[in-house]
Design a protein around this motif. Sequence first.
Motif, short mmCIF file in Angstrom:
data_model
loop_
_atom_site.label_atom_id
_atom_site.label_comp_id
_atom_site.label_asym_id
_atom_site.label_seq_id
_atom_site.Cartn_x
_atom_site.Cartn_y
_atom_site.Cartn_z
N LEU A 197 0.84 -1.19 0.00
CA LEU A 197 0.00 0.00 0.00
C LEU A 197 0.88 1.25 0.00
O LEU A 197 1.99 1.24 0.53
CB LEU A 197 -0.89 0.01 1.25
N GLU A 198 0.38 2.33 -0.55
CA GLU A 198 1.09 3.61 -0.48
C GLU A 198 0.16 4.60 0.21
O GLU A 198 -0.92 4.93 -0.29
CB GLU A 198 1.48 4.10 -1.86
N LEU A 199 0.57 5.08 1.41
CA LEU A 199 -0.30 5.86 2.27
C LEU A 199 0.39 7.14 2.73
O LEU A 199 1.62 7.23 2.73
CB LEU A 199 -0.69 5.03 3.50
N TRP A 200 -0.43 8.12 3.14
CA TRP A 200 0.08 9.40 3.60
C TRP A 200 -0.50 9.73 4.98
O TRP A 200 -1.58 9.27 5.35
CB TRP A 200 -0.30 10.51 2.61
N GLU A 201 0.28 10.51 5.75
CA GLU A 201 -0.23 10.98 7.03
C GLU A 201 -1.41 11.93 6.79
O GLU A 201 -1.58 12.40 5.66
CB GLU A 201 0.89 11.69 7.80
N PHE B 148 -7.93 -13.63 4.89
CA PHE B 148 -6.55 -13.38 5.30
C PHE B 148 -5.60 -13.46 4.10
O PHE B 148 -4.63 -12.69 4.01
CB PHE B 148 -6.12 -14.39 6.37
N ASP B 149 -5.84 -14.41 3.19
CA ASP B 149 -5.00 -14.53 2.00
C ASP B 149 -5.00 -13.27 1.16
O ASP B 149 -4.04 -12.99 0.43
CB ASP B 149 -5.47 -15.71 1.14
N ALA B 150 -6.09 -12.50 1.23
CA ALA B 150 -6.24 -11.31 0.40
C ALA B 150 -5.58 -10.07 1.00
O ALA B 150 -5.47 -9.04 0.33
CB ALA B 150 -7.72 -11.04 0.15
N MET B 151 -5.14 -10.14 2.23
CA MET B 151 -4.60 -8.95 2.89
C MET B 151 -3.26 -8.53 2.29
O MET B 151 -2.41 -9.38 2.01
CB MET B 151 -4.42 -9.20 4.39
N PRO B 152 -3.04 -7.22 2.12
CA PRO B 152 -1.73 -6.73 1.66
C PRO B 152 -0.62 -7.09 2.65
O PRO B 152 -0.89 -7.48 3.80
CB PRO B 152 -1.93 -5.22 1.57
N LEU B 153 0.63 -6.93 2.20
CA LEU B 153 1.77 -7.36 3.02
C LEU B 153 2.60 -6.19 3.56
O LEU B 153 3.24 -6.33 4.61
CB LEU B 153 2.69 -8.27 2.19
N TYR B 154 2.63 -5.08 2.84
CA TYR B 154 3.47 -3.94 3.21
C TYR B 154 2.67 -2.65 3.07
O TYR B 154 1.64 -2.62 2.40
CB TYR B 154 4.70 -3.83 2.30
#
Length: 809
Positions: free
Chosen positions: A380-384, A484-490
């Motif tokens: 994922l790419e996230l911002w504060e 659970f298999d569908a959850m992102p990793l980072y």
Amino acid sequence: MAMKAGSSSDSSSSSSTKSQQKRKRRSGGGASTAPSEMYLTDDEIREKYNVPRKRMKSYRRVFDQYDRDGDGVIDARELKSMLEMLGTDHSAADVQLMLDAADMDSDNLINFSEFVQMMIETQKTHLSELYDAFKGELGKVMAHLGKKMSAPQLRKMLAAADTDHDGQVSFAEFARILNYDGDMYSVEELEAASAAAKRRSRELDSTDSDVDSGSSSGTSRSKPSPGAGWGRSSADESSSSSVEIGYFKLRIQAFYLGHRYKLHIARSATLMMLLQRLARMTGFATSAHRLYYEGFHLDTAKQGTSSLAELGIDGSRPVFFIFLTGKFSVSREDVFDENDVPKLSVIYDVFLKEELLSKVVALELVDRARGLMRKEPNMLELWEPMTVVGDIHGQFFDLEEIFRAGGKISSKYTYLFLGDYVDRGYFSCEVILYLLAAKLKYPDKVYLIRGNHESRKTTRKMGTLEECRIKYGKKFYTKLMACFDAMPLYALVHTADKRILMMHGGLSHRIEKLDQIEAINRFNEPPKYGPLKDCLWTDPYEDNEVPDFASLPHVWNLKKLKRRKEQAPSSFSDAFFHPCDRGSTLKSFGYPAVASFLKRNKLLSIFRAHEQKQLGYELYRYGPEYKFPGVVTVFSAPNYTDKSMNHGAVVIIRKGTIKFRLYRWRLHPIYNSPTSPSAPLEKDLLQEDFVQFLNWLHPTVLRKVPLNRLMEEFHDMFVLDSKRKSSGSADEHLWTFLDENLMDVLQLSKDPAIRRKYKRKTKAMMLWYLGYDLFKEALLQEEVNERDPDADDGSGHASSSRGGSFLCM
């Protein structure tokens, strides 16, 4: 009866860098301003409290013995360690009570001025306790303790105390034979000391009440469909401030939730009438409530026809209750609004009351959330602005503390959860279903990445499989594993023009660049080895550690970070990884791996979860480019597995500032292990009754010492104490017996005023007084036979002895 006036107590302690760091650790790493009392000299303290010089020196010597590391303050470990060295067997609960009683500035540490003040107060309190016992008839007191005495035995016992042989036992003689060797005080001084102790008791109780029943931060408690009228504070149909003759005001509290009710009720009303009134307010059947008063279960089957007056319920103390729910299943109409968006407040309240969603609703939440997360990338790419949460492990009742620390889930800022939502705790289903519902309501603000416990192999061993089958069925478990298999990793988080990589476990020797992450096939069970297994399971190697990370700041302004000039390795080598205790297919990542990975990918740091930390987080060595930890661990499950006593922590990222916020655990309901997959979950009522007893006796201890530890100590001490009391003849050591059981007389007195006066806090003060006597004796012995200072390492770490004298009252 005339008593001589007296005085007492002594001095001060210097504040060192070491003691400031200790205070800093206790407050969660933040800066703490030491109170002015810390800087008083011994002479200034002696003058302040009017203490004779000789006694002041005695206080100083005893204090220095407690203070094993010489930093000018006493902490819990030093206190317990020294008590054990003296051969006394005090429980962790006793130690915490002693700290609470003496700790006037609430930093969980005792400076010398506080110590002196406590010694003066305890001396007066001890004498006051003796005086209250002295006013009663000795024969009745001993009979109350199970020692029925004949007239000759009483005369013999009194003769042993009558030191001036005048045929009577004065109060001074009574006190001395019960091992009191302090100053004598007037009745007026004793009453003043008793009033001060009572005020201190109320302060401690109100502080604890605020902690237990603070406002809900996790959700807004809108009125749920099941159990109408539910609220944190609710008035009965009679809301008038005046009370009719024959009636009184009664407070009723839902123990684990902090919800309060008030009603006016007749003194002649029966227990069953009270239960019926309560049921109307909560919206549940009468059979769904278990009532307690002054620590004991009110059995409606046996006491239902008894009046409240007969049961001693007069409004002076609240009635507590817990739910014995029938696991009512909440329908879809209650959970979703007209736009098919989950009602988080309803779901939260349903789970707090230990109810279930219907199986159809649970399956829908899992399926819809899985569909959302399947579309998300591996990274994922996230911002504060953002709040980052580590492991939760089925501790649903601690979610309220998490949301209080990090802010409630809303559209205002992002919540990133780093995995391990299930296993270990009692409420894995509740945790994951609530978070999946939050994901559905705020798909662009709530993100869940996978942890090592989000797998079939782990959940089969650690309890989630069993819990899912009992609550929602086997199909639900199968669907949940696919989710659970569908959850992102980072997650790659942007703040203040810097980037932080976040995951559950850590670095893989197979991944050296961020663009390799998307090549991982995450939609399956983690294999025995490979990058998917690594990112969920690996830990930092010991060369990443900082000797005293608690001395580092707990607030970081990323816009003002200082640069470093440390050369990072030019390669990313397998040599930077080391064998891992978690398994032969895993490798711990060393500092060279961290430095190389951060440099290659232009990262500030790596944030991860996966490991329990005593303060809820840990900071590691600075990265290669900035004076900021290259690795950070955050762990959000306080008192992990109900016995670790660790804090929980979350990371707050706002406007380029990173803050680590700590919190303590909440009490939660306890369940028995089911006898079979088809057996229902049932509350452990023996443990619940024990919790309510402690809540009456020592409420603050429940929030500071794990329940299972208290129960073990109580059991061990009860067995040992029973064996000790059963030995010997009935007329031996009667004064010693009275001395040991004095608090039983006072705390179980039929006089409500005496019972309330001595029910808990004076016991803590008593322990200080007895501890002082023990140290005086030890110091006298030391003058004769000095011990080698190297015989003790000064660490202050307590051994794992059992005991718990306060629990045996």
